[in-house]
Design a protein around this motif. Sequence first.
Motif: not given
Lengths: 383, 383
Positions: B26-28, B30-31, B322-324
Motif C-alpha cells: 500500500r505504501l510503495l 498504492g491501491k 490514482d497513483g497505484s
Amino acid sequence: MAGELESLEKLLEKHIPPDELREVWRLLYGKEIRPLDLPSCASQAASKAGFDLQGYGFEAAQEQTRRPRIVRVGLIQNKIQLPTTDPVTEQISALHRRIAEIVEVAAMCGVNIVCFQEAWSMPFAFCTREKLPWTEFAESAEDGMTTKFCQELAKKHNMVIVSPILERDSVHGDTIWNTAVIISNTGAVMGKSRKNHIPRVGDFNESTYYMEGNTGHRVFQTAFGRIAVNICYGRHHPLNWFMYSMNGAEIIFNPSATIGELSESLWPIEARNAAIANHCFTCSINRVGTEHFENEFTSGDGKKAHRDFGHFYGSSYVSAPDGSRSPGLSRVRDGLLVAEMDLNLCRQTSDKWNFKMTGRYEMYADELTKATQPDFKPNIVRE
Amino acid sequence: MAGELESLEKLLEKHIPPDELREVWRLLYGKEIRPLDLPSCASQAASKAGFDLQGYGFEAAQEQTRRPRIVRVGLIQNKIQLPTTDPVTEQISALHRRIAEIVEVAAMCGVNIVCFQEAWSMPFAFCTREKLPWTEFAESAEDGMTTKFCQELAKKHNMVIVSPILERDSVHGDTIWNTAVIISNTGAVMGKSRKNHIPRVGDFNESTYYMEGNTGHRVFQTAFGRIAVNICYGRHHPLNWFMYSMNGAEIIFNPSATIGELSESLWPIEARNAAIANHCFTCSINRVGTEHFENEFTSGDGKKAHRDFGHFYGSSYVSAPDGSRSPGLSRVRDGLLVAEMDLNLCRQTSDKWNFKMTGRYEMYADELTKATQPDFKPNIVRE
C-alpha cells in the motif's frame, strides 16, 4: 494511533537481512546517504520531548573553482497541542512552545534553515467549512504574533525560518491567504510566498477560505542558499516546482497537510520527482496525528459525516537532485529531520543530466499558450 | 546475469510476512490491484520460451452514462538475440522472431495494444559513436521491413502495435530519427511520433545519431483508446508528458533503454509521477540484459574505456492515474506485462483531483515565455 505503522523503513529493517537490505535501499531510495552524527544532547532532548530525530548527509563531488556549500536544513512535523475547542490564543501559544522546544534541538544540530508544516499555528480546520473561530487564526505576515515569535527564534539561533501560516491581509480588504513567511537569520522578514494552487478535493475544500496566491515564484537568497516554498497541493503541479527552479531555487520546501487514505502512495513520488526533474533539493513536510472537531462535516465522498479528517501520516523526507532520498520521519509522532546538503550537487547534477538545456522551453511556451485558448484543438491523429 | 537481483518484489515477498506485506505494498505501490487470471496456455508458452509473464487489472468506479472502457495493454522487454557482430539483417530477423513469439502469447492474453522497447530492432549501439554498421539498422517508418513485419502481426492479432525504431527519413535528405511507428489493429500505419528530447549523458550521447523530434505531441485515436508515445529520455521532462496529456492521451507509453548505475532509482518515480500529475496511465518499458560491442569506447565518466554499456535492468511496469502501479517485470529476463485498465479511471481521477482545472496554465505560459528570453531576470528576493 492504534494500528498505524511507525514507518515503512522500520518495517523493512525488521525483516530483511542487512546484505539484501542494501540492495532494497538502492532500488527504493537511490545512492546511499550518510547518517549524521548528531550531538548526544540533541538525541537526549528529542527523546525527552517525545519526538523522532533523524539526520542524513548528501554529498557532492569536490570542485576546483567552488568550495563545498554545506547547509543544514531542518524539517519539523508536529501534532496540534490542545483540543480544537480551546481558546484560539491558547492553541497558538501551545504550538509556539512546542516549536520552540524542537527548534532548540535543531540549533544543537547546527541547523541553518528550518521549515515548519503548512498552517502550523492552527489545527487544519478547513475541512469544517466553518469560518469562526478558524479565521481568527489568521495573522499578519509582517507583524502577527507568530511572525514575531519566529523573528525572535531566528535571531536567537542565527537560523533562517520558513513559517507557513494562515495570513490576514488587511491591506487588501482583509483578504485571507495561505502564506509562507520567510525570516532571515538576522530576524528580518525577507518576504512571503503564497500557495499557488488550491485544492477542492474531499475534505480539502480550501477554496472556502482562500484563493490562488499572487506572489508568483519568488526565490529567496538567504545567507545559506537560495530557497523557495511550494505549499502543499502545489506539489501536484510540475510547472509550479519548475518555475521556482527556473528562478534559481536550490532547495524547495513543500510544507503540507495530507492524509493517508487520499495521498499516501503519492507522497514519496511527487516531491522526489521534482528534485530529479529540476536538479534541486526538495523538502517534504507533512502534519502528523488526527485532529478532532466539535461539529460533524461531510467530505463529499459518499461516506457518513464525521468529526475528524483522517490520519495525517507525517513521513517528512528530503530528496536530492541525483534521485536519492532520506528515510521518512515517523508516521505517528512529532519529528525533526536534519539534512546536511552540499548545494554544489545541484549544478553538478544539472551538468550531468542537462534537463534545462534539453528542455525545449520555447516549444512548450508556444504549445502551452495555444492549449489555454478556448478554441484549442488537441492534436489527435485518426486512422 | 550473475549477481543481478531478479526483482525487488520477489525479494520483499521472500522476507516479509503476508499481513505486513499488504501495508508495504500500500505504501510503495498504492491501491491494491488485481492479478489477472491469464490462460494456462499463455503461462506455458511463456515458460517454454523463457520469459517472465505477469498480468494485473486496474479498476474504475461504475458510471451511469458511460460504459466501462476496458483495454488490455502489453509491454514487452527483451534482450538482443544475436551478437552485435553478426550481419545486420540477421540480427533484425532474429529480433522479429523473438517478438513474434512473445506477441503470440500477448494475443492469447487478449492484449489490444502492445508496445515494444526503444529501438527494438537493433542493439543499443549509440554508445559506440560509430556510424557503420549501426545506421544500417535505420528503416523507413512507412514501409521498412520492421514496419511491414508489424503490420502483419497487427492484422493477424487485431492488435494496435507501437513499434519504436531507428528511422531513416529519405524524404528529408536521409535524416535519421528515433521514432515510434503506430500501427492500427487493421494493419494500417496510423503515423509516427519522434523522440522529443535527446540525451547527452555518459554513454547516452545519442545526439551523435539523431536530433530532437519534430512531430510535436501527437495523440493517436486507436480503436481501443487514445495513446501517445514519450520515448526514453523524454520521461525526465514533465512538460513532455503534460502536452501529450493535454492533447487527450489516456495511455502514454515510454519505451526506453536505460541502465542500472545511471537511472535505476529514478525509474520507479518519473513515469509514475507523470501518471499522477496528468490523470492518465503510463507504461514504462526498458530493455534488459547487457550488450557487448567489438571496439572499446569511453563514457566520459572518468572510468576506463569499456565494451559494454552496463546492465539494462528491465523492470517494465504500468502506473495508473490514482497513483497505484503494477510490480515490475524481471530485472534480468525477457518479459511480457499484461495490464487490463478501465480508461474511465482517467476522467474519474481528474474529476477528483482537478489538476488541469487548478493548473493556472495562462500564468505558466506567460512565465515560461519570459524564462526563455535571453534577458530573463530570475525573481530573486534579497534581504
